[in-house]
Design an enzyme around this catalytic site. Structure first.
Site, short mmCIF file in Angstrom:
data_model
loop_
_atom_site.label_atom_id
_atom_site.label_comp_id
_atom_site.label_asym_id
_atom_site.label_seq_id
_atom_site.Cartn_x
_atom_site.Cartn_y
_atom_site.Cartn_z
CB SER A 1 -3.67 -1.71 -3.02
OG SER A 1 -4.77 -0.89 -3.36
CE1 TYR B 1 -0.45 2.78 -2.67
CE2 TYR B 1 -2.45 2.10 -3.81
CZ TYR B 1 -1.67 2.12 -2.68
OH TYR B 1 -2.11 1.46 -1.54
P1 NAP Z 1 0.20 5.70 5.89
O1 NAP Z 1 -0.71 6.00 7.01
O2 NAP Z 1 0.50 6.73 4.88
O3 NAP Z 1 1.56 5.12 6.49
C1 NAP Z 1 2.62 4.80 5.63
C2 NAP Z 1 3.86 4.53 6.43
O4 NAP Z 1 4.95 4.35 5.50
C3 NAP Z 1 4.25 5.70 7.34
O5 NAP Z 1 4.72 5.19 8.56
C4 NAP Z 1 5.37 6.37 6.57
O6 NAP Z 1 6.31 7.02 7.38
C5 NAP Z 1 6.02 5.19 5.88
N1 NAP Z 1 6.79 5.64 4.72
C6 NAP Z 1 6.32 6.31 3.65
N2 NAP Z 1 7.32 6.62 2.82
C7 NAP Z 1 8.46 6.13 3.39
C8 NAP Z 1 9.82 6.16 3.04
N3 NAP Z 1 10.25 6.75 1.93
N4 NAP Z 1 10.72 5.57 3.86
C9 NAP Z 1 10.31 4.98 5.00
N5 NAP Z 1 9.03 4.92 5.41
C10 NAP Z 1 8.11 5.51 4.60
O7 NAP Z 1 -0.37 4.47 5.04
P2 NAP Z 1 -1.29 3.23 5.45
O8 NAP Z 1 -2.65 3.51 5.00
O9 NAP Z 1 -1.01 2.81 6.85
O10 NAP Z 1 -0.71 2.14 4.43
C11 NAP Z 1 0.04 1.02 4.83
C12 NAP Z 1 0.08 0.05 3.67
O11 NAP Z 1 -1.24 -0.39 3.36
C13 NAP Z 1 0.62 0.66 2.37
O12 NAP Z 1 1.41 -0.31 1.71
C14 NAP Z 1 -0.63 0.96 1.57
O13 NAP Z 1 -0.37 0.96 0.19
C15 NAP Z 1 -1.51 -0.20 1.98
N6 NAP Z 1 -2.95 0.02 1.79
C16 NAP Z 1 -3.63 0.92 2.57
C17 NAP Z 1 -4.99 1.08 2.40
C18 NAP Z 1 -5.78 2.04 3.25
O14 NAP Z 1 -7.00 2.20 3.01
N7 NAP Z 1 -5.19 2.69 4.24
C19 NAP Z 1 -5.67 0.33 1.43
C20 NAP Z 1 -4.95 -0.57 0.64
C21 NAP Z 1 -3.60 -0.72 0.83
P3 NAP Z 1 6.08 8.54 7.88
O15 NAP Z 1 4.84 8.50 8.70
O16 NAP Z 1 7.30 8.81 8.63
O17 NAP Z 1 5.92 9.34 6.62
#
Ligand code: NAP
Length: 253
Positions: free
Chosen positions: A158, A171
């Site tokens: 990130s 985070y």
């Molecule tokens: P998200 O929509 O919140 O999805 C996160 C995923 O991780 C979900 O499928 C969730 O499962 C799973 N998860 C969370 N806790 C878990 C646990 N304890 N055990 C197993 N699975 C778990 O997030 P996202 O935005 O797609 O983020 C994906 C990655 O990109 C992350 O590493 C995040 O830090 C990074 N990122 C995102 C952004 C952004 O703008 N979106 C920016 C920078 C970095 P459930 O759905 O079942 O809870």
């Protein structure tokens, strides 16, 4: 130095044919899009996550589109212990023989507070899911990733894991740890293995996590997960087989 998708890269429809790829957090957001994209390009995808219904929905979507039959592996990363990861490795070895790709995608945001206000429980949960689980998963899967002539591990970072920012708490610190893990592991494997290791920052993307972090932002300000998939494909495909230990951005802005 931050790298971006090479202009010359175009993903062939079958660029992941014959590859077995595990995606964590495959039920939602970016992980869901990555799992569907990898399957569409020929990979057999192992869908790991904590909400079974979400994983089943992704499974059904892959099956309906005629992709290789995926597998579901429910695992709560905050509760899992090393034995759970060893069991996962043994299952994958028995079912597939080898693993060609690992996308560490699952993360939790935790409390968005000053360090001085952050609860110890929230800190520990973020470190467990975002750092310790990644270490244990990687450590257990390295032996079956060393079998193919090339394999790729992608860690999700990130912008707050590259430059610290107030109120991003555990985070941000967890993403700095992720960057550290990438550098140490890539350096160790560079001359001893065919496994490459890279850090990928997706950038602001329209997912549940982004909407939780920025409740006042209009969600359509940001691209959908499907729009940032070219870099995810590049880093998983053989086109990137010489690239390791590097930091990547999926978006130019
Ligand atoms: P998200 O929509 O919140 O999805 C996160 C995923 O991780 C979900 O499928 C969730 O499962 C799973 N998860 C969370 N806790 C878990 C646990 N304890 N055990 C197993 N699975 C778990 O997030 P996202 O935005 O797609 O983020 C994906 C990655 O990109 C992350 O590493 C995040 O830090 C990074 N990122 C995102 C952004 C952004 O703008 N979106 C920016 C920078 C970095 P459930 O759905 O079942 O809870």
């Amino acid at each position: 130095m931050i790298h971006t998708l090479p202009d010359t890269f175009e993903a062939a429809p079958d660029c992941l044919q014959g590859k077995n790829i595990l995606v964590t957090g495959a039920g939602d957001g970016i992980g869901r899009a990555a799992a569907l994209t990898y399957a569409r390009h020929g990979a057999t995808v192992v869908l790991l996550g904590k909400t079974v219904e979400k994983l089943e929905a992704v499974y059904d979507e892959i099956e309906a589109s005629g992709g290789p039959q995926p597998a579901i592996y429910p695992l709560h990363l905050n509760g899992a212990v090393f034995k759970d990861y060893e069991d996962l490795r043994d299952t994958l070895e028995k079912e597939f023989g080898a693993l060609h790709g690992l996308l560490h995608n699952a993360s939790v945001l935790g409390e968005r507070k000053a360090i001085g206000q952050t609860s110890v429980d929230s800190w520990n949960e973020v470190m467990q899911v975002n750092v310790n689980a990644q270490f244990m998963l990687t450590r257990s899967l390295l032996p079956i990733m060393d079998i193919p002539d090339t394999a790729s591990v992608i860690f999700t970072s990130s912008s707050v894991g590259r430059t610290g920012r107030a109120y991003w708490g555990a985070y941000a610190v967890s993403k700095f740890a992720t960057e550290g893990l990438v550098q140490v592991l890539a350096d160790e494997l560079a001359n001893t293995s065919n496994i490459r290791v890279n850090s990928l920052n997706p950038g602001a993307t329209n997912t549940a996590m982004r909407r939780a972090a920025y409740p006042g932002e209009s969600p359509d300000t940001n691209p959908m997960p499907e729009e940032i998939m070219p870099l995810y494909l590049y880093l998983m495909s053989d086109a990137s087989r010489e690239q390791t230990g590097l930091q990547w951005n999926a978006q130019n802005t």
